[in-house]
Enzyme design. Structure first.
Site, mmCIF file in Angstrom:
data_model
loop_
_atom_site.group_PDB
_atom_site.id
_atom_site.type_symbol
_atom_site.label_atom_id
_atom_site.label_comp_id
_atom_site.label_asym_id
_atom_site.label_seq_id
_atom_site.Cartn_x
_atom_site.Cartn_y
_atom_site.Cartn_z
ATOM 1 N N GLU A 22 0.861 -1.188 0.000
ATOM 2 C CA GLU A 22 0.000 0.000 0.000
ATOM 3 C C GLU A 22 0.889 1.227 0.000
ATOM 4 O OE1 GLU A 22 -2.920 0.336 3.146
ATOM 5 O OE2 GLU A 22 -3.853 2.036 2.119
ATOM 6 N N ASN A 37 -12.256 -3.102 0.339
ATOM 7 C CA ASN A 37 -11.176 -3.371 1.297
ATOM 8 C C ASN A 37 -11.801 -3.692 2.643
ATOM 9 O OD1 ASN A 37 -8.559 -3.487 2.505
ATOM 10 N ND2 ASN A 37 -8.901 -1.437 3.286
ATOM 11 N N GLU A 38 -11.773 -2.738 3.560
ATOM 12 C CA GLU A 38 -12.370 -3.026 4.873
ATOM 13 C C GLU A 38 -13.784 -2.470 4.901
ATOM 14 O OE1 GLU A 38 -9.606 -1.530 7.787
ATOM 15 O OE2 GLU A 38 -8.513 -3.438 7.844
ATOM 16 N N CYS A 94 -6.729 0.873 2.794
ATOM 17 C CA CYS A 94 -7.709 1.972 2.837
ATOM 18 C C CYS A 94 -7.578 2.902 1.638
ATOM 19 C CB CYS A 94 -7.531 2.777 4.114
ATOM 20 S SG CYS A 94 -7.977 1.871 5.591
#
Ligand code: AHR
Length: 650
Positions: free
Chosen positions: A38, A367-368, A236
């Site tokens: 990331e 993603n989350e 994120c």
């Protein structure tokens, strides 16, 4: 002989490890141990992306951020950032420079780089830019300076009139000294005006010597692990703080001057770690990620936005009836990666220099993300992707935590959907990892597999583990990972997170690899990951004490597998206590033992031990040869040690 020596056999059953080679279990997927990338902690720009000029196209929120005007320009506005948004939305700004017969070259520009520029003696540097100039000739004296303002490399570029046309000259020069904190100065000699954009400086010694490429030392650390997959671009960053700030892969491909920069969400995420100069220029984009995956032999694993911004930030949501472009992005990505060159996106890939497909087999959607809104969107993506690409695998989010209401809801919903993969994340204390080494022992054995997509043991501040990974965290990860290996029929992929951090520009710790402008080093967690990845094996075999899995009794954790290619059995043994432990290992189903085995030990008597720039090898694996006598292997495990034992099966 490291932490493991041959000693007389122990008699008690409590100390007898039976490795049932005659009862091979699940296949270990080639993807089992991978890496998570990331752009956080200056991982991409200022990190693996080797560009040395910060804000090369004047598109940062403050257009001259990173730049300084040198000397005394005659008039205000002699250095003017100008916006041509109507003609160029992706790269609207450029610098308009006016020179008033500046014969002595006494005015110029300086770029500070990303916390300085890391420059290496003897390496050649590629300077390039885009410019247009209505008339005349301008001499640009380009120089690298150390903090004492001493010249450590220079070259002169002469620009000629181009009229309205942008030209893209390149010139290279050699650095005469090594310097972690250099800056780039450009002095102008001449008269008239010149427009400048994409002012760039790259070392030539990039990964695979690719012009405009990646920092070789950082990528080498990844390649050395032989990771099974590489997940990108996060995290994120995929979601964005709001949807405008989400990661859009289509804006990261094609000519770099056409890739539209956005703010990096980590720029403002943590007030105490604010980094106003953190942007994503996308010089490192999806093509480069696919190429990197191919280079290091890892399966590419892109994660796409599912129509939801970060639910810890704006939680902005795309209405269902407006979700089509998001779904189309996913379909087009598969075409970009795999499609024939006759397809629109297959052609883009070919035009970028890779006509052969990248063989993308899987992607993450979200993603989350969590809650019914996620499930609703995910179902739409899944239906569309599976309809067009039936064998394609999808990774689904289980939210931010490995338990609790959000997790339970998603776990149930995703299993009802027969999800291919559930992506579980756990950033927890070392104790959690020790207590959860059996987490997957009782998981459902069905078609839905687990991707342990982000995890790291976080030692608390009191144990000094807040910033850099200490051995306390890493040994807990090693212990936990025996449980992942033992359950390789359920867990098909796992990746530590985050991957990289710059010592002067990080937002999140711990991280697997730390760097400054010139150096990089692996943490103890890196070596744990590397040992697992290099000793992946191909099939799990039971390793039992008293017929039970070895998952924490007496602080001891173990797993075993065989490597069919090398015909070896591989034992992973983790002693998390401060005492030596002795065990006998009986390899059941083997005719006789060889005379020797290869032992690799990662250990430290000090749980707070860390690697650092000053001492990068404080906790690193040591390999040795162990003599074997008799029918059992007698093992002595050092306090706080992680041991990998490779034994040939005769
Ligand atoms: O790895 C750092 C962050 O942790 C990731 O971006 C996110 O997915 C998780 O919350």
């Amino acid at each position: 002989m490291g932490g493991l020596v041959a000693v007389g056999a122990n008699a008690q059953a409590d100390n007898l490890i039976t490795v049932k080679l005659n009862q091979p279990g699940a296949a270990i997927q080639p993807t089992m141990w991978g890496v998570f990338f990331e752009d956080i902690n200056m991982g991409a720009d200022g990190g693996i992306y080797a560009e040395l000029v910060k804000n090369r196209s004047f598109e940062f929120a403050m257009p001259m951020m990173g730049w300084k005007v040198l000397g005394k320009p005659a008039t205000e506005g002699d250095f003017l950032v100008t916006n041509r948004q109507q003609q160029n939305t992706a790269n609207p700004r450029y610098l308009h420079v006016t020179l008033h017969n500046n014969k002595d070259g006494s005015i110029g520009l300086s770029n500070e780089g990303f916390r300085g520029m890391g420059i290496k003696q003897g390496v050649r540097y590629d300077f390039s830019m885009m410019y247009r100039q209505p008339a005349g000739e301008i001499k640009m004296h380009i120089e690298l300076l150390n903090p004492k303002n001493q010249n450590i490399g220079s070259v002169t570029l002469i620009t000629k009139a181009t009229g309205e046309k942008w030209s893209n000259p390149k010139i290279n020069f050699q650095a005469t000294a090594t310097e972690p904190k250099a800056k780039l100065n450009i002095w102008f000699e001449g008269d008239g005006t010149i427009d400048l954009d994409m002012i760039s400086l790259f070392p030539q010694d990039t990964w695979k010597n690719r012009p405009g490429g990646m920092r070789a030392d950082m990528i080498q650390l990844l390649a050395d692990m032989k990771p099974g997959f590489i997940r990108f671009p996060g995290g994120c960053i995929v979601e964005g703080r709001d949807l405008a700030n989400r990661y859009q892969w289509k804006k990261t491909i094609g000519p770099i001057e056409e890739r539209q920069l956005i703010m990096n969400r980590w720029n403002v995420e943590f007030a105490a770690k604010a980094m106003p100069d953190y942007f994503q220029t996308f010089g490192l984009g999806f093509f480069e990620y696919f190429q990197l995956a191919e280079d290091i032999g890892a399966e590419p694993l892109p994660i796409l936005n599912c129509g939801m911004a970060c639910q810890f930030n704006t939680a902005e949501l795309v209405p269902i009836e407006q979700l089509d472009p998001y779904v189309q992005d996913a379909l087009d990505l598969i075409e970009f990666a795999n499609g024939p060159v006759t397809t629109p996106y297959g052609k883009v890939r070919a035009d970028m220099g890779h006509p052969a497909p990248f063989n993308l087999k899987m992607m993450g959607v979200g993603n989350e993300n969590w809650g019914p809104q996620y499930v609703e969107r995910l179902q739409i993506f899944t239906k569309a992707i599976k309809a067009k690409y039936p064998g394609f695998k999808l990774i689904n989010s289980s939210g931010t935590d490995p338990n609790g209401a959000r997790f339970d809801y998603l776990n149930a919903e995703l299993r009802k959907m027969n999800a291919d993969f559930i992506d579980e994340h756990y950033y927890r204390k070392p104790e959690w990892f020790l207590q959860n080494a059996s987490r997957y022992d009782n998981y459902p054995r069905n078609a839905t597999k687990i991707f342990a997509g982000e995890y790291a043991a976080h030692s608390d501040k009191a144990t000094g583990g807040e910033i850099k990974n200490n051995w306390h965290a890493a040994i807990a990860e090693a212990a936990f990972m025996t449980g992942l290996e033992r359950n390789a029929d359920v867990v098909n992929m796992a990746s530590y997170a985050p991957l990289f951090a710059h010592v002067e520009a990080w937002q999140w710790a711990p991280d697997m690899i730390w760097v400054d402008n010139l150096h990089s080093f692996g943490t103890p967690s890196y070596y744990v990951q590397k040992l697992y990845a290099l000793n992946k094996g191909s099939q799990v075999v039971p390793a039992l004490i008293n017929d039970s899995a070895i998952a924490g009794k007496n602080g001891f954790y173990a797993s075993a597998c065989i490597d069919k290619q090398t015909n070896e059995v591989i034992l992973k043994l983790v002693n998390t206590t401060d005492k030596e432990q002795t065990y006998d290992a009986l390899l059941q189903g083997i005719k006789k033992l060889p005379k020797q085995a290869i032992v690799t030990v990662l250990k430290s008597a000090d749980l707070l031990a860390v690697n650092s720039l000053a001492n990068p090898a404080a906790v690193t694996p040591q390999e040795s040869v162990m003599d074997i006598k008799g029918k059992k292997m007698a093992l002595l495990l050092a306090p706080y040690s992680f041991t990998v034992l490779r034994v040939k099966m005769l």
